[in-house]
Write an enzyme that holds these catalytic residues in place. Sequence first.
Site, PDB file in Angstrom:
ATOM      1  N   CYS A  72       3.942 -18.351   9.144  1.00 56.70           N
ATOM      2  CA  CYS A  72       3.914 -17.557   7.926  1.00 56.70           C
ATOM      3  C   CYS A  72       5.355 -17.167   7.621  1.00 56.70           C
ATOM      4  O   CYS A  72       5.995 -16.480   8.418  1.00 56.70           O
ATOM      5  CB  CYS A  72       3.052 -16.324   8.153  1.00 56.70           C
ATOM      6  SG  CYS A  72       3.073 -15.164   6.788  1.00 56.70           S
TER       7      CYS A  72
ATOM      8  N   CYS B 109       3.387  -3.371  -4.590  1.00 57.56           N
ATOM      9  CA  CYS B 109       1.968  -3.083  -4.327  1.00 57.56           C
ATOM     10  C   CYS B 109       1.875  -1.883  -3.387  1.00 57.56           C
ATOM     11  O   CYS B 109       2.624  -1.788  -2.413  1.00 57.56           O
ATOM     12  CB  CYS B 109       1.292  -4.298  -3.700  1.00 57.56           C
ATOM     13  SG  CYS B 109       1.470  -5.775  -4.710  1.00 57.56           S
TER      14      CYS B 109
ATOM     15  N   SER C   5       0.822 -17.891  -1.481  1.00 56.35           N
ATOM     16  CA  SER C   5       0.095 -16.708  -1.928  1.00 56.35           C
ATOM     17  C   SER C   5       0.879 -15.953  -2.985  1.00 56.35           C
ATOM     18  O   SER C   5       2.067 -15.680  -2.815  1.00 56.35           O
ATOM     19  CB  SER C   5      -0.176 -15.801  -0.724  1.00 56.35           C
ATOM     20  OG  SER C   5      -0.792 -14.599  -1.136  1.00 56.35           O
TER      21      SER C   5
ATOM     22  N   GLU D 250      11.197 -11.522   8.213  1.00 59.67           N
ATOM     23  CA  GLU D 250      10.207 -11.694   9.277  1.00 59.67           C
ATOM     24  C   GLU D 250       9.400 -12.973   9.080  1.00 59.67           C
ATOM     25  O   GLU D 250       9.174 -13.388   7.951  1.00 59.67           O
ATOM     26  CB  GLU D 250       9.208 -10.529   9.236  1.00 59.67           C
ATOM     27  CG  GLU D 250       9.850  -9.196   9.447  1.00 59.67           C
ATOM     28  CD  GLU D 250       8.869  -8.042   9.229  1.00 59.67           C
ATOM     29  OE1 GLU D 250       7.649  -8.255   9.352  1.00 59.67           O
ATOM     30  OE2 GLU D 250       9.347  -6.945   8.936  1.00 59.67           O
TER      31      GLU D 250
ATOM     32  N   LEU E  88      -6.131 -10.845  -5.032  1.00 54.63           N
ATOM     33  CA  LEU E  88      -6.889 -10.175  -6.093  1.00 54.63           C
ATOM     34  C   LEU E  88      -7.103  -8.699  -5.749  1.00 54.63           C
ATOM     35  O   LEU E  88      -6.736  -7.825  -6.515  1.00 54.63           O
ATOM     36  CB  LEU E  88      -8.219 -10.913  -6.290  1.00 54.63           C
ATOM     37  CG  LEU E  88      -9.019 -10.581  -7.535  1.00 54.63           C
ATOM     38  CD1 LEU E  88      -8.207 -10.768  -8.803  1.00 54.63           C
ATOM     39  CD2 LEU E  88     -10.284 -11.431  -7.601  1.00 54.63           C
TER      40      LEU E  88
ATOM     41  N   CYS F 258      10.666  -6.998  -1.794  1.00 55.11           N
ATOM     42  CA  CYS F 258       9.832  -7.518  -2.881  1.00 55.11           C
ATOM     43  C   CYS F 258       9.870  -6.506  -4.004  1.00 55.11           C
ATOM     44  O   CYS F 258       9.903  -5.303  -3.763  1.00 55.11           O
ATOM     45  CB  CYS F 258       8.394  -7.694  -2.392  1.00 55.11           C
ATOM     46  SG  CYS F 258       7.281  -8.365  -3.641  1.00 55.11           S
TER      47      CYS F 258
ATOM     48  N   CYS G 238       3.322  -7.921   7.631  1.00 63.59           N
ATOM     49  CA  CYS G 238       4.712  -8.219   7.280  1.00 63.59           C
ATOM     50  C   CYS G 238       5.436  -7.074   6.585  1.00 63.59           C
ATOM     51  O   CYS G 238       4.863  -6.320   5.843  1.00 63.59           O
ATOM     52  CB  CYS G 238       4.772  -9.475   6.420  1.00 63.59           C
ATOM     53  SG  CYS G 238       5.440 -10.842   7.351  1.00 63.59           S
TER      54      CYS G 238
ATOM     55  N   CYS H  90       1.442  -2.260   0.600  1.00 63.02           N
ATOM     56  CA  CYS H  90       2.244  -3.261   1.314  1.00 63.02           C
ATOM     57  C   CYS H  90       3.585  -2.690   1.760  1.00 63.02           C
ATOM     58  O   CYS H  90       4.288  -2.039   0.987  1.00 63.02           O
ATOM     59  CB  CYS H  90       2.463  -4.465   0.404  1.00 63.02           C
ATOM     60  SG  CYS H  90       3.567  -5.694   1.109  1.00 63.02           S
TER      61      CYS H  90
HETATM   62  N1  SAH Z   1       3.620 -11.596  -2.337  1.00 59.43           N
HETATM   63  C1  SAH Z   1       2.561 -12.492  -2.073  1.00 59.43           C
HETATM   64  C2  SAH Z   1       2.588 -13.098  -0.689  1.00 59.43           C
HETATM   65  C3  SAH Z   1       2.973 -12.201   0.449  1.00 59.43           C
HETATM   66  S1  SAH Z   1       1.849 -10.926   0.905  1.00 59.43           S
HETATM   67  C4  SAH Z   1       1.250 -11.832  -2.337  1.00 59.43           C
HETATM   68  O1  SAH Z   1       1.211 -10.618  -2.523  1.00 59.43           O
HETATM   69  O2  SAH Z   1       0.248 -12.528  -2.388  1.00 59.43           O
HETATM   70  C5  SAH Z   1       0.585 -11.817   1.783  1.00 59.43           C
HETATM   71  C6  SAH Z   1      -0.796 -11.131   1.708  1.00 59.43           C
HETATM   72  O3  SAH Z   1      -0.815  -9.940   2.514  1.00 59.43           O
HETATM   73  C7  SAH Z   1      -1.176 -10.714   0.306  1.00 59.43           C
HETATM   74  O4  SAH Z   1      -2.511 -11.056   0.054  1.00 59.43           O
HETATM   75  C8  SAH Z   1      -0.991  -9.224   0.384  1.00 59.43           C
HETATM   76  O5  SAH Z   1      -1.694  -8.574  -0.609  1.00 59.43           O
HETATM   77  C9  SAH Z   1      -1.450  -8.920   1.782  1.00 59.43           C
HETATM   78  N2  SAH Z   1      -1.059  -7.609   2.305  1.00 59.43           N
HETATM   79  C10 SAH Z   1       0.093  -6.933   2.108  1.00 59.43           C
HETATM   80  N3  SAH Z   1       0.066  -5.743   2.747  1.00 59.43           N
HETATM   81  C11 SAH Z   1      -1.127  -5.667   3.359  1.00 59.43           C
HETATM   82  C12 SAH Z   1      -1.758  -4.675   4.173  1.00 59.43           C
HETATM   83  N4  SAH Z   1      -1.146  -3.528   4.490  1.00 59.43           N
HETATM   84  N5  SAH Z   1      -3.000  -4.948   4.631  1.00 59.43           N
HETATM   85  C13 SAH Z   1      -3.624  -6.117   4.319  1.00 59.43           C
HETATM   86  N6  SAH Z   1      -3.080  -7.073   3.577  1.00 59.43           N
HETATM   87  C14 SAH Z   1      -1.848  -6.852   3.078  1.00 59.43           C
HETATM   88 FE1  SF4 Z   2       5.206  -8.070  -2.741  1.00 63.61          FE
HETATM   89 FE2  SF4 Z   2       3.001  -9.372  -1.947  1.00 63.61          FE
HETATM   90 FE3  SF4 Z   2       3.744  -7.029  -0.815  1.00 63.61          FE
HETATM   91 FE4  SF4 Z   2       2.816  -7.054  -3.296  1.00 63.61          FE
HETATM   92  S1  SF4 Z   2       1.684  -7.627  -1.442  1.00 63.61           S
HETATM   93  S2  SF4 Z   2       4.621  -5.915  -2.567  1.00 63.61           S
HETATM   94  S3  SF4 Z   2       3.638  -8.967  -4.055  1.00 63.61           S
HETATM   95  S4  SF4 Z   2       4.836  -8.963  -0.739  1.00 63.61           S
END
Ligand code: SAH
Ligand code: SF4
Length: 347
Positions: free
Chosen positions: A106, A117, A192, A93, A216, A113, A334, A120
């Site tokens: 973006c 997390c 990021s 995406e 963070l 991944c 995403c 996510c």
């Molecule tokens: N893997 C990298 C970059 C892709 S994610 C990273 O984690 O930084 C891009 C951003 O979207 C990151 O800050 C991630 O923590 C945030 N993100 C992911 N899922 C989210 C959600 N459900 N709500 C808000 N932010 C989210």
């Molecule tokens: Fe991967 Fe970033 Fe999603 Fe964490 S927030 S699972 S590092 S894409």
Amino acid sequence: MENKKDVKSMLPQELEQVVQELGQPRFRAGQIFKWLQSGVTDFEKMSNLPKGFRQNLGNNFYIADVILKKRLESTLDDTVKYLYMLHDGQYVESVLMHYKHGYTVCVSTQVGCRMGCSFCASGLDGLARNLTASEILSQVMAAERDKGVRVSNVVLMGMGEPLDNFDNTVRFLDLVSHPDGMNIGLRHISLSTSGVVPGIYKLMELRKPITLSVSLHAPNDQIRSRMMRVNRKWNVETLLKACRDYIAADGRRISFEYAVVEGVNDSDACARELAARLKGMLCHVNLIPANPVAENGYRRPNAARVARFAELLNREGVNTTVRRTLGADINASCGQLRRQQAREGEA
Ligand code: SAH
Ligand code: SF4
């Protein structure tokens, strides 16, 4: 595509080697690079190359591209979300956003991944594979092609952890910023990371003037380890030390992402603890009201709570803003479109 090489990921000096091996003069490399970077996906269209040479290239190389499968356009703003298929049937995406200063894409760096997390959608099924540099680049080109606009900024904030796909990500940076290519300056690119500390140091050594964003999301290990598995490997202290080292070497401020989740990391105590840890650092905090993901039950706090959190940080001198939500009606978080596609595929 069997055994053929990925020509669109090659930099001009690498192409020089290739054309010489194929018995052509060096200047052909520049011609090929320009065709590839302008989005041509067929060697036959490279009209200034000799016919036999075009065929020869086609026998040895393939030209990567992304195939548009779904397109969602926001009716609230100019945001467009794209779902692409790759040559092996995988999906990624991207999102195109319109800001005052121009268009930002973006892009995703991996299919899925492996960081896992908890909030996510991208990591729910683990990592399928890394994207090649050409596949990351093709997302930027495809957005320009679709909207008929010039993209001025790129953020590596889509699916995937860019520092877990380090070499291809750096190669993408070299390609997209090349003066004979899309020529998007590194100063207009943000990367990021979830906090892959060795990757932060490796990136630091390369001295690229991109903006580093660090996800963070919590002020301490107790909360962060629950939200982000990566924290069990590199904890908050180790991560912030790497950030300070990066700032000292690079001289530019780091941006911290903080997804505010109701009842998890949104208390006044969290804001105060965060402020104490970041005070005095050359940084900026970006609060992202969490996007709800059906699979995990996380909720977004109300706007007043997020504003209060920002105020507490700003009061302590930690520069903080709340990210404006774009594409709210197309669920631009995403990883979600790809999962939907996977479910539809199974049905
Ligand atoms: N893997 C990298 C970059 C892709 S994610 C990273 O984690 O930084 C891009 C951003 O979207 C990151 O800050 C991630 O923590 C945030 N993100 C992911 N899922 C989210 C959600 N459900 N709500 C808000 N932010 C989210
Ligand atoms: Fe991967 Fe970033 Fe999603 Fe964490 S927030 S699972 S590092 S894409």
